[in-house]
Design a protein around this motif. Structure first.
Motif, mmCIF file in Angstrom:
data_model
loop_
_atom_site.group_PDB
_atom_site.id
_atom_site.type_symbol
_atom_site.label_atom_id
_atom_site.label_comp_id
_atom_site.label_asym_id
_atom_site.label_seq_id
_atom_site.Cartn_x
_atom_site.Cartn_y
_atom_site.Cartn_z
ATOM 1 N N PRO A 1 0.741 -1.160 0.022
ATOM 2 C CA PRO A 1 0.047 0.135 -0.122
ATOM 3 C C PRO A 1 0.815 1.255 0.044
ATOM 4 O O PRO A 1 0.288 2.407 -0.199
ATOM 5 N N MET A 2 2.084 1.358 0.217
ATOM 6 C CA MET A 2 3.028 2.425 0.264
ATOM 7 C C MET A 2 2.693 3.186 -0.759
ATOM 8 O O MET A 2 2.659 4.616 -0.485
ATOM 9 N N HIS A 3 3.199 2.852 -1.895
ATOM 10 C CA HIS A 3 3.269 3.959 -3.092
ATOM 11 C C HIS A 3 1.773 4.482 -3.318
ATOM 12 O O HIS A 3 1.608 5.656 -3.571
ATOM 13 N N ASN A 4 0.790 3.508 -3.321
ATOM 14 C CA ASN A 4 -0.509 4.185 -3.506
ATOM 15 C C ASN A 4 -1.052 5.282 -2.294
ATOM 16 O O ASN A 4 -1.302 6.459 -2.741
ATOM 17 N N LEU A 5 -1.145 4.811 -1.229
ATOM 18 C CA LEU A 5 -1.524 5.438 -0.116
ATOM 19 C C LEU A 5 -0.842 6.641 0.181
ATOM 20 O O LEU A 5 -1.344 7.637 0.485
ATOM 21 N N PHE A 6 0.484 6.516 0.704
ATOM 22 C CA PHE A 6 1.303 7.434 1.272
ATOM 23 C C PHE A 6 2.193 8.251 0.275
ATOM 24 O O PHE A 6 2.065 9.440 0.414
ATOM 25 N N LEU A 7 3.039 7.732 -0.563
ATOM 26 C CA LEU A 7 3.781 8.294 -1.600
ATOM 27 C C LEU A 7 2.925 8.927 -2.629
ATOM 28 O O LEU A 7 3.199 9.651 -3.483
ATOM 29 N N LYS B 1 -2.433 -1.965 9.556
ATOM 30 C CA LYS B 1 -2.157 -2.775 10.686
ATOM 31 C C LYS B 1 -1.422 -3.993 10.540
ATOM 32 O O LYS B 1 -1.125 -4.289 9.501
ATOM 33 N N THR B 2 -0.869 -4.592 11.374
ATOM 34 C CA THR B 2 -0.131 -5.870 11.407
ATOM 35 C C THR B 2 -1.102 -7.155 10.912
ATOM 36 O O THR B 2 -0.602 -8.074 10.225
ATOM 37 N N ASP C 1 -9.043 7.257 8.162
ATOM 38 C CA ASP C 1 -9.738 6.051 8.637
ATOM 39 C C ASP C 1 -9.351 4.757 7.857
ATOM 40 O O ASP C 1 -9.044 3.682 8.392
ATOM 41 N N ALA C 2 -9.407 5.030 6.539
ATOM 42 C CA ALA C 2 -9.209 3.791 5.757
ATOM 43 C C ALA C 2 -7.849 3.288 5.596
ATOM 44 O O ALA C 2 -7.413 2.265 5.772
ATOM 45 N N CYS C 3 -6.784 4.247 5.805
ATOM 46 C CA CYS C 3 -5.397 3.972 5.783
ATOM 47 C C CYS C 3 -5.339 3.318 7.028
ATOM 48 O O CYS C 3 -3.953 2.206 6.977
#
Length: 328
Positions: free
Chosen positions: A218-224, A316-317, A309-311
């Protein structure tokens, strides 16, 4: 998946055989210098260890380092994967070595459970076409089209028919073999366009399902991606100003951070420059709900908080099926 792999000799779940290890493969690139030179690390972690221990430096298994100056393109990474796969094939059948508990030697088995890289690396390791190709999604057969008059792909409206729209190991493996046997680059390009598949050394692990076991990052889509883009939109439309940046930085500097959360020291007031993926994640999940409270108009803040909220859920682990639906 933990119990879905079976020992070919006993017929029992692989993990029920004594001293059978399940491994996760990760490959990532890093810049050892400031000049843009890029090296790659190939490493494994052992999932039999508790979650709190498996990612400690002393427990990570460094397989090798790929020299720079650039990342290997597409299937060139196979040159580095080949010796790793050779070892994994031997380990699956078992090797006899001395251990701390058995100094006179005992039989050890190991198997690859999953591949957990970021999206660009996962495509190369798994033998899939890149994230900006027309067959960008390695889990389904959807072909994305180009917006008329542009070179941009339309990723919208993706609804997967779970009966017929999902890729499977049964269809992916033959496509990879066909790519390997192709005699010309034109033939390989056609196979990639039609199937989204290339050959990877990982295909030699016949027990390993690349479709199921290459995880979604999810890193590139959600955060970066989205988090970075939204800050840019707010600034473009005057919803956040330079003065807001100084005020938000002051609020952020007063937060007592949980262990492991990076400090955004001066990055907010400097228009979010030099933000890493970890910084954007911290901004999204920890800082933004607090520092944006009196800065964004209510409608924009409420919209952003839905995203936060969605992120929180895929970050979570571990998550439940219900939480997947909630995040969606």
């Amino acid at each position: 998946m933990w119990y879905d792999l079976f020992d070919p000799i006993t017929g029992l779940p692989f993990v029920e055989t004594p001293r059978s290890l399940m491994l996760t493969l990760n490959i990532d690139w890093f810049a050892p210098f400031d000049s843009g030179y890029s090296c790659g690390a190939i490493y494994l972690v052992c999932n039999n260890l508790p979650r709190t221990d498996r990612f400690k430096t002393e427990n990570v298994i460094l397989i090798g380092v790929m020299p720079g100056p650039k990342e290997p393109s597409t299937y060139e990474i196979n040159s580095y994967l080949e010796p790793l796969v050779d070892s994994l094939l031997r380990l699956f059948n078992g090797i006899t070595i001395p251990t701390y508990q058995e100094p006179n030697s005992t039989l050890i088995h190991a198997a690859l459970l999953n591949i957990a890289c970021d999206i660009p690396a996962a495509r190369k390791v798994g033998g899939f076409t890149s994230h900006n190709s027309t067959r960008a999604y390695h889990k389904c057969t959807r072909e994305f089209v180009v917006f008329p008059g542009t070179s941009n792909l339309d990723y919208s409206g993706i609804i997967i028919d779970r009966e017929h729209g999902l890729r499977t190991h049964a269809s992916n493996a033959p496509a990879a073999a066909q790519w390997l046997e192709a005699r010309t680059q034109a033939a390989r390009t056609r196979i990639e366009r039609e199937t989204g598949t290339r050959w990877s050394q990982i295909h030699r692990l016949l027990y390993f399902d690349l479709i199921r076991s290459v995880l979604i990052d999810p890193m590139h889509n959600l955060f970066l991606g989205t988090a970075d883009r939204m800050v840019g939109i707010w600034r473009e439309h005057g919803l956040l100003t330079n003065a807001n940046g100084f005020d938000m930085q002051k609020l952020a500097d007063g937060i007592v951070l949980p262990p492991g959360v990076p400090s955004l020291n001066r990055k907010i007031e400097r228009k979010f420059g030099f933000m890493t993926a970890a910084d954007w994640k911290a901004w999204c999940l920890v800082y933004s709900p607090f520092v944006l409270k009196d800065k964004l108009p209510a409608a924009h803040l409420n919209n952003w908080m839905n995203f936060v909220d969605a992120c929180c859920i895929p970050s979570k682990t571990s998550i439940t099926y219900q939480e997947i639906d909630d995040a969606d």
